[in-house]
Scaffold this motif. Structure first.
Motif, PDB file in Angstrom:
ATOM      1  N   THR A 159      36.828  50.649  30.571  1.00  0.00           N
ATOM      2  CA  THR A 159      37.664  51.112  31.671  1.00  0.00           C
ATOM      3  C   THR A 159      37.957  49.974  32.625  1.00  0.00           C
ATOM      4  OG1 THR A 159      36.754  53.343  31.563  1.00  0.00           O
ATOM      5  CG2 THR A 159      37.815  52.706  33.622  1.00  0.00           C
ATOM      6  N   VAL A 160      39.196  49.912  33.074  1.00  0.00           N
ATOM      7  CA  VAL A 160      39.575  48.979  34.125  1.00  0.00           C
ATOM      8  C   VAL A 160      39.766  49.806  35.386  1.00  0.00           C
ATOM      9  CG1 VAL A 160      41.260  47.295  34.926  1.00  0.00           C
ATOM     10  CG2 VAL A 160      40.725  47.459  32.479  1.00  0.00           C
ATOM     11  N   ALA A 161      38.998  49.499  36.424  1.00  0.00           N
ATOM     12  CA  ALA A 161      39.110  50.203  37.699  1.00  0.00           C
ATOM     13  C   ALA A 161      39.856  49.315  38.672  1.00  0.00           C
ATOM     14  CB  ALA A 161      37.722  50.557  38.233  1.00  0.00           C
ATOM     15  N   PHE A 162      41.086  49.684  38.997  1.00  0.00           N
ATOM     16  CA  PHE A 162      41.874  48.928  39.957  1.00  0.00           C
ATOM     17  C   PHE A 162      41.445  49.344  41.362  1.00  0.00           C
ATOM     18  CE2 PHE A 162      44.546  49.157  36.194  1.00  0.00           C
ATOM     19  CZ  PHE A 162      44.978  47.850  36.063  1.00  0.00           C
ATOM     20  N   GLY A 163      41.126  48.375  42.173  1.00  0.00           N
ATOM     21  CA  GLY A 163      40.663  48.682  43.520  1.00  0.00           C
ATOM     22  C   GLY A 163      41.748  48.516  44.557  1.00  0.00           C
ATOM     23  N   ARG A 164      41.631  47.461  45.361  1.00  0.00           N
ATOM     24  CA  ARG A 164      42.549  47.252  46.471  1.00  0.00           C
ATOM     25  C   ARG A 164      43.960  46.929  45.980  1.00  0.00           C
ATOM     26  NH1 ARG A 164      43.194  42.719  49.467  1.00  0.00           N
ATOM     27  NH2 ARG A 164      41.642  41.695  48.152  1.00  0.00           N
TER      28      ARG A 164
END
Length: 436
Positions: A320-325
């Motif tokens: 999983t790639v979790a995109f933050g800001r």
């Protein structure tokens, strides 16, 4: 009196020709005669499991319908997709082709077929047209970006029972122009009356044709409102509302963009609940080194969803790639995250990628190992709105990027909001004059 009689005899012998007239800009880069040929490309060139298609391109001339019929009758595989790239032309011919496509339950899409063997010239010079006219299959590549089917081509396109307009291609319409020959010197009022009657008849024929194709009468009303000197590019909500392309999530294949810093791109348009609007989204995968990539996600800013601060992309059950800001650029929001080679491999192996948006309430904790919220892992339906996008073309695109990518590095560079030479704008409308 005698000259007027000759005029009416001429009108009976030489019928008017209705054309959805093109401008010089539209005609640039197109052959003067409609060309049809069988193309063969690399694996998945025209979709998952599809590497052969029928190309139809150029201006719709007065003998186009018969050539199309002859070609398609000889072709045994009736389910090959047809890709159209045309500035329009003769309206009556386009009606005839459309009805033929409808009888054969054709699949039509807007796309440019590019023949590498024509690289020494253009795609429309005599040598290239000779290659395309030869019997058998022509080795080719396919692109939807900057592809157009406008004017009379739009009528031809409507004949297919399955219709797809990619987010980066164009279907455009305008009113037609009546072309006819006048002999002698009839009074101007006689000519004007004849033109008016013929245009009324043309409007009626168009209404009958669109109804037979199952298209909303709203399209006919729109066409009448657009001068033939202009073009109206059909928006995604119009394509959906008129019944032309009713997919709720139209998407492009992943394709390499050969910029200063190349990347693999995918564009998606997501329908809102009522179908009145679509939101544009784009993914760009860059190769930073042999063991690391960078994934950028761009979407149109949605005022009512400003609280959705985190975006996830899941490749199967493990990566999983979790995109933050995110950063705001005009009407777009942009996320950018580094991805490991293992994550890229998982993306390439997955038949689809799941995209999820989570509200701030679910942003409390991330799993230390995967970066995934623990509640998302246990129940993706809770607090997470998800949809799937395809991966067709991603494997081939990444392979091309790796060929020019730097060697593996010992440690990742600090993440930057935007990769170098990457613009956050989503380009969904091609240039007015496509490259041949």
């Amino acid at each position: 009196m005698f000259s007027r009689l000759l005029f009416f005899v001429a009108l009976l012998l030489i019928p008017g020709v209705l054309r959805a007239e093109e401008t010089p800009v539209q005609k640039a880069g197109f052959a003067k005669k409609l060309t049809i040929y069988l193309a063969h490309g690399p694996p998945n060139a025209c979709g998952a499991g599809c590497d052969r298609w029928i190309a139809i391109e150029g201006e719709i001339d007065r003998e186009a319908a018969q050539r199309i019929r002859t070609f398609l009758f000889a072709n045994k595989d009736r389910q090959l997709p047809i890709y159209l790239h045309s500035p329009g032309g003769n309206v009556e011919q386009s009606y005839g082709i459309a009805r033929f496509l409808r009888a054969h339950k054709a699949i039509a899409r807007v796309g440019r077929t590019i023949v590498p063997a024509c690289s020494t010239g253009t795609q429309i010079d005599a040598a290239c047209l000779k290659i395309k006219a030869a019997k058998g299959e022509v080795e080719a590549e396919l692109a939807t970006r900057n592809a157009m089917c406008v004017s009379a081509c739009a009528y031809l396109f409507l004949g297919a029972t399955s219709r797809e307009v990619a987010p980066d291609s164009v279907l455009a319409v305008h009113n037609s122009k009546l072309m006819f020959v006048v002999h002698g010197h009839p009074p101007a009022q006689v000519v004007a009356d004849f033109r008016r009657r013929e245009m009324v008849s043309a409007d009626r024929d168009r209404n009958v044709f669109l109804a037979a194709m199952g298209i909303s009468h709203e399209l006919s009303d729109l066409i009448k409102s657009v001068k033939f000197e202009d073009l109206h590019v059909l928006t995604r909500p119009e394509l959906y509302r008129f019944g032309i392309d009713t997919r709720p999530l139209p998407e492009t294949l992943w394709a390499v963009e050969k910029e200063t810093r190349p990347y693999v791109r995918k564009i998606v348009q997501q329908k809102r609940a009522d179908g009145s609007a679509f939101r544009m989204m784009e993914w760009r995968l860059f190769c930073e080194s042999k063991d690391r990539g960078r994934l950028m996600f761009v979407r149109e800013f949605e005022e009512g969803a400003a609280g959705k601060t985190t975006v996830l992309m899941m490749a199967g059950a493990t990566k999983t790639v979790a995109f933050g800001r995110s950063a705001r650029f005009g009407k777009y929001e942009v996320w950018s995250e580094a991805v490991t080679s293992d994550t890229v491999k998982a993306m390439l192996a997955a038949p689809h990628l799941q995209i999820g948006e989570s509200p701030p309430a679910a942003d409390a904790k991330l799993d230390a190992k995967s970066g995934v919220k623990s509640d998302v892992k246990s129940d993706t339906k809770s607090g997470l709105a998800t949809f799937d996008i395809g991966t067709t073309g991603l494997d081939q695109g990444w392979t091309q990027l790796l060929a020019s990518c730097p060697a593996a590095t010992a440690a990742p560079k600090p993440a930057s909001p935007l990769p170098a030479a990457a613009s956050p704008g989503v380009s969904a409308v091609p240039a007015a004059s496509p490259s041949p």
